[in-house]
Enzyme design. Structure first.
Site, short mmCIF file in Angstrom:
data_model
loop_
_atom_site.label_atom_id
_atom_site.label_comp_id
_atom_site.label_asym_id
_atom_site.label_seq_id
_atom_site.Cartn_x
_atom_site.Cartn_y
_atom_site.Cartn_z
N HIS A 89 0.71 -1.21 0.09
CA HIS A 89 -0.03 0.21 -0.18
C HIS A 89 0.77 1.11 -0.52
CE1 HIS A 89 -2.66 3.06 1.50
NE2 HIS A 89 -3.59 2.65 0.51
N HIS A 109 -4.32 7.04 -5.06
CA HIS A 109 -4.98 7.75 -4.84
C HIS A 109 -6.02 9.09 -5.31
CE1 HIS A 109 -3.73 5.79 -1.21
NE2 HIS A 109 -5.18 5.73 -0.91
N HIS A 118 -7.50 -1.31 -4.75
CA HIS A 118 -8.05 -1.63 -3.08
C HIS A 118 -8.60 -2.54 -3.57
CE1 HIS A 118 -6.40 2.35 -2.07
NE2 HIS A 118 -5.99 2.01 -1.17
N HIS A 239 -14.11 7.69 3.51
CA HIS A 239 -12.72 7.15 3.56
C HIS A 239 -11.12 7.69 4.18
CE1 HIS A 239 -8.88 6.30 1.01
NE2 HIS A 239 -8.86 4.48 2.14
N HIS A 243 -10.42 6.79 7.78
CA HIS A 243 -9.17 6.86 8.16
C HIS A 243 -7.98 8.11 9.26
CE1 HIS A 243 -6.50 4.22 4.96
NE2 HIS A 243 -7.40 4.30 4.60
N PHE A 260 -0.82 7.19 4.39
CA PHE A 260 -0.73 6.32 3.34
C PHE A 260 0.00 5.46 3.64
CE2 PHE A 260 -2.61 9.68 0.07
CZ PHE A 260 -3.52 8.89 0.54
N HIS A 273 -11.46 -1.28 3.92
CA HIS A 273 -11.35 -1.03 2.76
C HIS A 273 -12.35 -2.33 2.15
CE1 HIS A 273 -9.03 1.67 0.95
NE2 HIS A 273 -8.32 2.18 1.77
CU1 C2O Z 1 -4.96 3.35 -0.07
CU2 C2O Z 1 -7.97 3.46 2.85
O1 C2O Z 1 -6.21 4.01 1.50
#
Ligand code: C2O
Length: 347
Positions: A89, A109, A118, A239, A243, A260, A273
């Site tokens: 990631h 992203h 993802h 989303h 995070h 990230f 995800h």
């Molecule tokens: Cu690549 Cu939830 O981020």
């Protein structure tokens, strides 16, 4: 113009969200010679059923915990090692690869690569976990934060190999999530927060997402970097917001989930995800089915032919195109049906 893909041999130092250098490349550089094309799993393979994290039972939790334990114990240079998985990631998010035939960095992203990349990443993660415990029915849970019952960090993520100490201590269970969190506490009562969350979901899934470019994100094409910077509704929030909300307020970049480069070190990343992945299909269904919902915008070869590299459950390096991941039934998993309370929460 053209489809994007990474040049695997370029893995290099990259920058965190706060522009600190980070290094997430594999210990041994990958060779492009060993790459094989993705193939769908056999149609005789059992369909894996992803369930809401707040509804799974003790036996499931024990199984999932054991699988993650085994992943953590693998040698650091093994592609299935937990940190190596998390670093995948980091690599694709912070721009550790150059694009093929270009000096532009590849980043997935804030563009139309968000959903497919993802999806593929957790697809393999799930199959690797299943393989580690010899269970081909193993499915990731999804964090059902768009329903009242799911609007809290699922309890079992507080234990053993599924825990992560780097989380916001003010947001642990039973605190209700703020799915549109922007670094400031809302100060709302749990009931008021739940209603606000549901109304917000309606906007992100329905009223604010009537066109594919609004939901999916902007087109990012070969050789471009940063030219397109337009996350879809859901990518932006819940989303990104979640995070940030889960990540530790005591860490410079709200690690782990809030940055990230470190996000996928928190096991809750995969349940977060899985829910995003589910909402992608829910959006398609709400807007006339995949073909209609995506329309011309997603019939674009620059999207469909873009590809990425992942290690499959047999540790083979696989080239996966965006077009390979669009039909969930061919990937042999699905989501347990749940209610969508936000559909009635039109603000
Ligand atoms: Cu690549 Cu939830 O981020």
């Amino acid at each position: 113009r053209g489809a994007q893909s990474p040049n695997l041999t370029t893995c290099h130092l990259s920058l965190s969200d706060a522009d600190r250098p980070v290094y997430c490349c594999p210990l041994k550089p990958e060779s492009e010679e060993t790459i094989i094309d993705f193939e769908f799993p056999s149609p005789s393979e059992p369909i894996k059923i992803r369930r809401p994290a707040h509804l799974v039972d003790e036996a499931y939790i024990a199984k999932y915990t054991e699988a993650v334990n085994r992943m953590r114990r693998l040698p650091p240079d093994h592609p299935h090692n937990f940190i190596r998985q998390a670093n995948m990631h980091c690599i694709y998010c912070t721009g550790a690869y150059n694009q093929a035939n270009s000096s532009a960095l590849l980043k997935i992203h804030r563009s139309w690569f968000f959903f497919p990349w993802h999806r593929i990443f957790i697809y393999f993660h799930e199959r690797i976990l299943g393989k580690l415990i010899g269970d081909d029915t193993f499915a990731l849970p999804f964090w059902n934060w768009d329903s009242q019952e799911g609007m809290v960090i699922p309890d079992f993520y507080m234990n053993s190999s599924l825990n992560d100490v780097d989380r916001d201590l003010g947001h642990l269970p039973p605190v209700v999530t703020d799915i549109n969190f922007d670094y400031v506490e809302s100060g709302l009562s749990p009931e008021a927060q739940v209603s606000l969350n549901l109304a917000f979901m309606y906007n992100q899934m329905v009223s604010g997402a009537r066109k594919p470019e609004l939901f999916i994100g902007c087109p990012s094409r070969a050789g471009e970097e940063g030219a397109c910077d337009g996350p879809g509704t859901i990518e932006l929030a819940p989303h990104n917001a979640l995070h940030t909300w889960v990540g530790s307020a005591g860490q410079p970049e709200r690690e782990d989930l809030g940055a990230f480069y470190s996000a996928a070190r928190d096991p809750i990343f995969y349940a977060h995800h899985a829910n995003i992945d589910r909402l992608w299909t829910v959006w398609e269904d709400l807007h006339g089915g995949r073909e209609v919902a995506g329309g011309e915008f997603l019939n674009d070869p620059d999207w469909l032919d873009s590809h990425f590299y992942f290690h499959d459950e047999n540790a083979r390096l696989v080239r996966v195109r965006v077009r390979d991941c669009l039909d969930m039934s061919k990937l042999r998993y699905r989501f347990e049906e749940v209610k969508h309370p936000w559909l009635n929460a039109k603000p």
